[in-house]
Scaffold this motif. Structure first.
Motif, PDB file in Angstrom:
ATOM      1  N   ALA A 137       0.602  -1.154  -0.126  1.00 39.60           N
ATOM      2  CA  ALA A 137      -0.071  -0.212  -0.107  1.00 39.60           C
ATOM      3  C   ALA A 137       0.886   1.143   0.137  1.00 39.60           C
ATOM      4  O   ALA A 137       0.396   2.328  -0.196  1.00 39.60           O
ATOM      5  N   ILE A 138       2.068   1.302   0.191  1.00 34.32           N
ATOM      6  CA  ILE A 138       3.090   2.408   0.457  1.00 34.32           C
ATOM      7  C   ILE A 138       2.837   3.160  -0.893  1.00 34.32           C
ATOM      8  O   ILE A 138       2.601   4.461  -0.718  1.00 34.32           O
ATOM      9  N   SER A 139       2.878   2.618  -2.100  1.00 31.69           N
ATOM     10  CA  SER A 139       2.946   3.640  -3.281  1.00 31.69           C
ATOM     11  C   SER A 139       1.739   4.254  -3.219  1.00 31.69           C
ATOM     12  O   SER A 139       1.716   5.513  -3.743  1.00 31.69           O
ATOM     13  N   ALA A 140       0.778   3.756  -3.173  1.00 32.92           N
ATOM     14  CA  ALA A 140      -0.654   4.175  -3.447  1.00 32.92           C
ATOM     15  C   ALA A 140      -0.853   5.335  -2.205  1.00 32.92           C
ATOM     16  O   ALA A 140      -1.398   6.538  -2.497  1.00 32.92           O
ATOM     17  N   LEU A 141      -0.383   5.068  -0.988  1.00 27.24           N
ATOM     18  CA  LEU A 141      -0.521   6.352  -0.028  1.00 27.24           C
ATOM     19  C   LEU A 141       0.337   7.568  -0.495  1.00 27.24           C
ATOM     20  O   LEU A 141      -0.091   8.658  -0.115  1.00 27.24           O
ATOM     21  N   LEU A 142       1.580   7.198  -0.744  1.00 30.25           N
ATOM     22  CA  LEU A 142       2.490   8.306  -1.118  1.00 30.25           C
ATOM     23  C   LEU A 142       1.696   9.181  -2.314  1.00 30.25           C
ATOM     24  O   LEU A 142       1.964  10.286  -2.291  1.00 30.25           O
ATOM     25  N   ALA A 143       1.086   8.563  -3.363  1.00 26.98           N
ATOM     26  CA  ALA A 143       0.374   9.288  -4.150  1.00 26.98           C
ATOM     27  C   ALA A 143      -0.590  10.225  -3.681  1.00 26.98           C
ATOM     28  O   ALA A 143      -1.180  11.073  -4.165  1.00 26.98           O
ATOM     29  N   ALA A 144      -1.184   9.758  -2.640  1.00 28.40           N
ATOM     30  CA  ALA A 144      -2.217  10.440  -2.105  1.00 28.40           C
ATOM     31  C   ALA A 144      -2.044  11.418  -0.934  1.00 28.40           C
ATOM     32  O   ALA A 144      -2.781  12.030  -0.429  1.00 28.40           O
ATOM     33  N   ILE A 145      -0.734  11.653  -0.412  1.00 23.33           N
ATOM     34  CA  ILE A 145      -0.596  12.544   0.768  1.00 23.33           C
ATOM     35  C   ILE A 145      -0.665  13.920   0.559  1.00 23.33           C
ATOM     36  O   ILE A 145      -0.882  14.611   1.347  1.00 23.33           O
ATOM     37  N   ASN A 146      -0.779  14.300  -0.774  1.00 27.17           N
ATOM     38  CA  ASN A 146      -1.231  15.618  -0.903  1.00 27.17           C
ATOM     39  C   ASN A 146      -2.493  16.018  -1.508  1.00 27.17           C
ATOM     40  O   ASN A 146      -2.664  17.029  -2.073  1.00 27.17           O
ATOM     41  N   ASP A 147      -3.367  14.906  -1.214  1.00 27.87           N
ATOM     42  CA  ASP A 147      -4.730  15.196  -1.318  1.00 27.87           C
ATOM     43  C   ASP A 147      -5.532  16.204  -0.474  1.00 27.87           C
ATOM     44  O   ASP A 147      -5.639  15.932   0.893  1.00 27.87           O
ATOM     45  N   ASP A 208      -3.924  14.136   4.908  1.00 25.54           N
ATOM     46  CA  ASP A 208      -3.266  13.774   6.187  1.00 25.54           C
ATOM     47  C   ASP A 208      -3.419  12.474   6.868  1.00 25.54           C
ATOM     48  O   ASP A 208      -2.446  11.802   7.527  1.00 25.54           O
ATOM     49  N   PHE A 209      -4.525  12.078   6.614  1.00 27.34           N
ATOM     50  CA  PHE A 209      -5.258  10.554   6.989  1.00 27.34           C
ATOM     51  C   PHE A 209      -4.338   9.817   6.214  1.00 27.34           C
ATOM     52  O   PHE A 209      -3.691   8.552   6.947  1.00 27.34           O
ATOM     53  N   ALA A 210      -3.895   9.953   4.863  1.00 27.77           N
ATOM     54  CA  ALA A 210      -3.052   8.872   4.254  1.00 27.77           C
ATOM     55  C   ALA A 210      -1.690   8.743   4.781  1.00 27.77           C
ATOM     56  O   ALA A 210      -1.081   7.691   5.038  1.00 27.77           O
ATOM     57  N   ALA A 211      -1.268   9.944   5.281  1.00 24.26           N
ATOM     58  CA  ALA A 211       0.173  10.061   5.759  1.00 24.26           C
ATOM     59  C   ALA A 211       0.361   9.310   7.109  1.00 24.26           C
ATOM     60  O   ALA A 211       1.205   8.582   7.527  1.00 24.26           O
ATOM     61  N   ALA A 212      -0.789   9.437   7.873  1.00 20.54           N
ATOM     62  CA  ALA A 212      -0.855   8.760   9.164  1.00 20.54           C
ATOM     63  C   ALA A 212      -0.843   7.214   8.830  1.00 20.54           C
ATOM     64  O   ALA A 212      -0.246   6.488   9.779  1.00 20.54           O
ATOM     65  N   ILE A 213      -1.669   6.729   7.935  1.00 16.34           N
ATOM     66  CA  ILE A 213      -1.616   5.459   7.854  1.00 16.34           C
ATOM     67  C   ILE A 213      -0.342   4.998   7.392  1.00 16.34           C
ATOM     68  O   ILE A 213       0.327   3.818   7.553  1.00 16.34           O
ATOM     69  N   LEU A 214       0.275   5.699   6.404  1.00 19.61           N
ATOM     70  CA  LEU A 214       1.676   5.393   5.864  1.00 19.61           C
ATOM     71  C   LEU A 214       2.547   5.314   7.087  1.00 19.61           C
ATOM     72  O   LEU A 214       3.250   4.285   7.385  1.00 19.61           O
TER      73      LEU A 214
END
Length: 847
Positions: A137-147, A208-214
């Motif tokens: 899931a890391i790549s997908a989360l990194l793509a979303a951290i600036n949402d 912000d939530f994507a970063a927390a999950i990462l």
């Protein structure tokens, strides 16, 4: 076997011949919050772990699933925080709020105690799916951290006021690798402490939530940006692009699995506090790579405990969840041989219950029978909680055995598991009956619901057993906050009721009638709150809207409940300008219209015309905002406090001013805080006025206007009053709503626990109290019989409903807000429900 934290270090020194490495001390805390120097193992048995190549098709599928989960995470509305105010009853049985408040359908991974980075994400299934996928899931989360799509307001101040040096950095420099520190120093150099980020205070974004999950996956504390004014710079990857750049440089890789494995092994080797979390993630995300090493360590006797040794119960739970046969076999062998309470409970992971329920039940009973551990029984509490979740029908014998030892800590652990069980097992009543005879004292004070008061009255095991029975058995009630003699009497009655239940007899209880709303009106209005006056009747509701956030203008509303039509008029001054300010209805005119007082300008409002008539100037009136009631307006006088907090009576006819009560002075209090915090409450049944927050170290004060005498209310809670409910004082501290009888100077015990009440109103004769409970239903309580006599057939979902009885006490008004998923915005509409409650409040006058 390990039996205490003190013996842990010595025990580890004796197992150096095992493949467990050399122990060294790190700063840690024990379960009572004391700083201890505990051994930490560098876990050399994990050295030499090599990556097992993943099937490319599996990796592709996992990445695609992760992308879908991130999309769903972005599209989902975030729920409110899970952990609100807890009542003292919950405190008695609260070992870990995360586990105790897990819903029954929570995923298995959630029981491993992994924190998803923000408590709101516990209720979002997609967050757990992403954590479960781990490196995929890391790549997908990194793509979303600036949402930057907003999902809710910032949380405001952090819950902790202990600010460490590291908190002034946008991202933590603690417990990270040299590689990460180099990237952070380049991307995010140190900033000035007093440099606020330009966009602090914006809403939390989905990135912000994507970063927390990462951060959860990679064993890093990436907190959701919450707008803390104490933070020098925003740690949000949405608000601060440099944070996003640093995160992506640290965790972007053509082979995320290899990068994460290397990082976790480095965490273990460094021994700086990140090792425990790394061991859990190695078991969770790399089961095939680590299974043989973990199995060998288990067979070699590696120490096991609750946060006090190299292999914690969390790591055991992760190992069992992945279910590698070699690990499961090693766990079963270790379980079969162990005779230590803490080790047994730690080894008894959730997945063991589903793997072999009969074996798990037998081992659970062994926990209950073995010598009690010298440390607190937190591991036992977790094991019994898991048993009640996965094998409730088989857990009864272990509960019987554990309670039979009459060990206070073990009994509390078992009863705590039963208290938080999602459903009461069929054997609950018969099994807990003997515990009602166990008067073994515990170290937990009886909850007084008055935090400033100290008590030497401690709960006993039978008190706790009664609490469990009352929670899960509708016909039983028990209030642990009453004096011991009253608790003894309540337990004696409960024993009789339990005997009847075991015989199959119906327990005698007052019948509870269901009632529904008489009328329902919906008002669409862009304001947050609607409050009614008691001048309202069954046909005509009178109240006022007051504004949302910066819009604090006032609108008076009159609702024709027969037709559902309403008239809303803005409240203006003589020049036609809207009035602003914090407002309360503090009385009513002889015509029955409400009298409103605006803090900043002091206006009286005529409802029929919507015209504001300026109220007489209050001499030295205190303009403090957000108080319960700034003044009390009487027919002939105005009661108010001055800028020193002293209470005065001002005659409306000639302005004559008389001191009623001088605020007590104390060297321990803040003069400014208490001078501006004083609030006044007029009794509806007498000439008395309660003065709340009058002194920091003294009781509240009651002023009798008939005599002018001010008397302290000794023995009452010192502050936190909502005013009067009929003849009773209602105190509300930290969500614990209690009623106090002025005549007997004692708390009124109701069949609704103080922490289970969201709002309450009462009749003037004091016989009936209407309560909105936390579960959302409205109940009518007979105070003399201490019984619920009626309940609504509708739920009130709003967290803070407005509740009001009409002046003739025949009609109950319940106001709730209709909101969308964005809870912080103004409501879409206001719903007004009216109930005919005259059958209970005025039975002699009912038709």
């Amino acid at each position: 076997m390990l039996t205490s934290a003190r013996s842990a270090f010595l025990a580890l020194a004796l197992v150096g011949s095992l493949a467990t490495g050399t122990a060294f001390a790190v700063r840690q805390f024990d379960e009572d919050g004391n700083v201890v120097s505990r051994p930490h193992l560098a876990a050399p048995f994990l050295r030499g772990i090599t990556l097992v190549p993943a099937d490319p098709s599996d990796a592709t599928i996992a990445s695609a699933q992760a992308s879908a989960f991130v999309t769903a995470l972005r599209d989902a509305g975030m729920p409110a925080h899970r952990h609100g105010q807890m009542q003292p009853v919950d405190d008695v049985f609260m070992d870990d709020w995360r586990v105790d408040r897990l819903p029954g359908d929570a995923p298995a991974l959630a029981r491993i105690f992994i924190d998803p980075g923000d408590d709101r994400l516990w209720a979002v299934p997609e967050a757990w799916h992403l954590i479960d996928r781990g490196p995929a899931a890391i790549s997908a989360l990194l793509a979303a951290i600036n949402d930057g799509t907003p999902v809710g307001d910032t949380r405001g101040m952090s819950g902790s006021f202990m600010i460490q040096e590291d908190h002034y950095f946008p991202l933590s420099r603690q417990r990270i690798s040299a590689r990460e520190r180099t990237i952070l120093e380049a991307k995010l150099p140190r900033i000035e402490r007093d440099e606020p980020f330009a966009t602090q205070g914006k809403k939390i974004a989905r990135g912000d939530f994507a970063a927390a999950i990462l951060g959860t996956i990679v064993n890093r504390d990436y907190e959701v940006f919450d707008g803390r004014i104490v933070t020098g710079s925003a740690s949000s990857p949405v608000l601060n692009p440099a944070v996003a750049e640093a995160m992506r440089e640290m965790w972007t890789s053509a082979d995320p699995r290899r990068l994460l494995l290397t990082s976790l092994l480095d965490d273990v080797a460094r021994g700086d506090g990140a090792a425990d979390g790394a061991v859990v993630r190695l078991a969770l995300y790399f089961p095939k790579e680590t299974a043989a090493a973990f199995a060998a360590a288990l067979d070699a006797g590696i120490p096991i405990g609750v946060g006090e040794s190299s292999l914690s119960s969390t790591a055991i739970a992760a190992l069992a969840l992945r279910g590698e046969p070699v690990v499961i076999d090693a766990l079963m062998r270790r379980l079969a041989a162990s005779k230590d309470e803490v080790e047994l409970a730690s080894l008894l992971a959730p997945a063991i219950f589903t793997h072999d329920g009969a074996f798990a039940a037998e081992r659970l009973e062994s926990i209950a029978k073995c010598t009690p551990s010298a440390m607190r029984a937190r591991a036992t509490r977790r094991a019994f909680g898991d048993a009640l979740t996965f094998i409730p029908d088989r857990a009864g014998p272990a509960v019987v055995a554990g309670l039979a030892t009459r060990n206070a800590e073990r009994s509390r652990a078992i009863l705590g598991a039963l208290y938080h069980a999602n459903a009461a097992p069929s054997w609950l009543v018969s099994t807990l009956q003997p515990a009602l005879e166990d008067a073994t004292p515990t170290r937990y004070p009886a909850p007084t619901y008055a935090p400033q008061e100290q008590t030497d009255d401690y709960l006993r095991v039978n008190d706790m057993a009664a609490m469990v029975l009352a929670k899960h058995t509708p016909s039983l009630h028990f209030d642990p906050s009453t004096p011991r003699a009253e608790r003894d009497a309540a337990i004696a009655e409960m024993k009789k009721a339990v005997d009847a239940l075991r015989r199959g007899d119906a327990v005698a209880a007052a019948p509870i009638e269901l009632f529904g709303p008489s009328r329902l009106a919906t008002l669409e209005h862009p304001k947050s709150w609607l409050r009614f006056s008691s001048a309202s009747t069954a046909d005509r509701a009178i109240g006022f809207f007051f504004g949302h956030c910066q819009d604090s203008s006032l609108d008076v509303v009159v609702v024709d409940l027969a037709t559902g039509t309403s008239t809303v008029r803005p409240v203006t001054d003589e020049s036609g300008q809207p009035l602003l300010g914090n407002t309360e209805i503090v009385g009513r005119h002889a015509t029955g219209e409400p009298l409103l007082v605006v803090d900043s300008t002091r206006y009286r409002v005529n409802v029929d015309t919507g015209r504001a008539v300026k109220l007489e100037e209050l001499p030295e009136a205190n303009p403090a905002r957000n108080r319960k009631s700034p003044v009390v307006v009487l027919d002939d006088a105005i009661i108010s406090s001055d800028d020193k907090g002293d209470i005065y009576r001002t005659q409306r006819a000639d302005g004559t001013r008389t001191l009623l009560a001088a605020r007590p002075k104390s060297g321990r209090e803040s003069d400014d805080f208490f001078a501006t915090g004083t609030s006044l409450h007029k009794s509806p049944v007498s000439s008395k006025i309660l003065v709340d927050r009058f002194a920091n170290d003294g009781p509240p004060t009651m002023i009798d206007l008939a005599t002018g005498v001010a008397s302290p209310l000794e023995g009452f809670p010192s502050w936190g009053y909502d005013g009067f409910v009929g003849p009773y004082l209602v105190n509300n501290v930290n969500g614990q709503r209690t009623l106090w009888d002025m005549d007997t100077r004692s708390r009124v015990v109701l069949p609704v626990l103080p922490g289970d009440s969201r709002a309450a109103v009462g009749t003037l004769d004091g016989k009936i109290v209407v309560v909105v409970r936390s579960r959302g239903d409205v109940v009518v309580v007979d105070v003399e019989k201490k019984a619920i006599v009626a309940a609504t057939a509708v739920a009130v979902p709003d967290e803070y409903p407005a509740l009001q009885l009409s002046s003739d006490e025949r009609t109950l008004f319940v106001v709730q807000q209709v909101r969308d998923a964005e809870q912080s915005a103004a409501p879409l509409a206001i719903e007004i429900m009216t109930f005919d409650v005259s059958r209970w409040t005025r039975p002699s006058a009912a038709p």
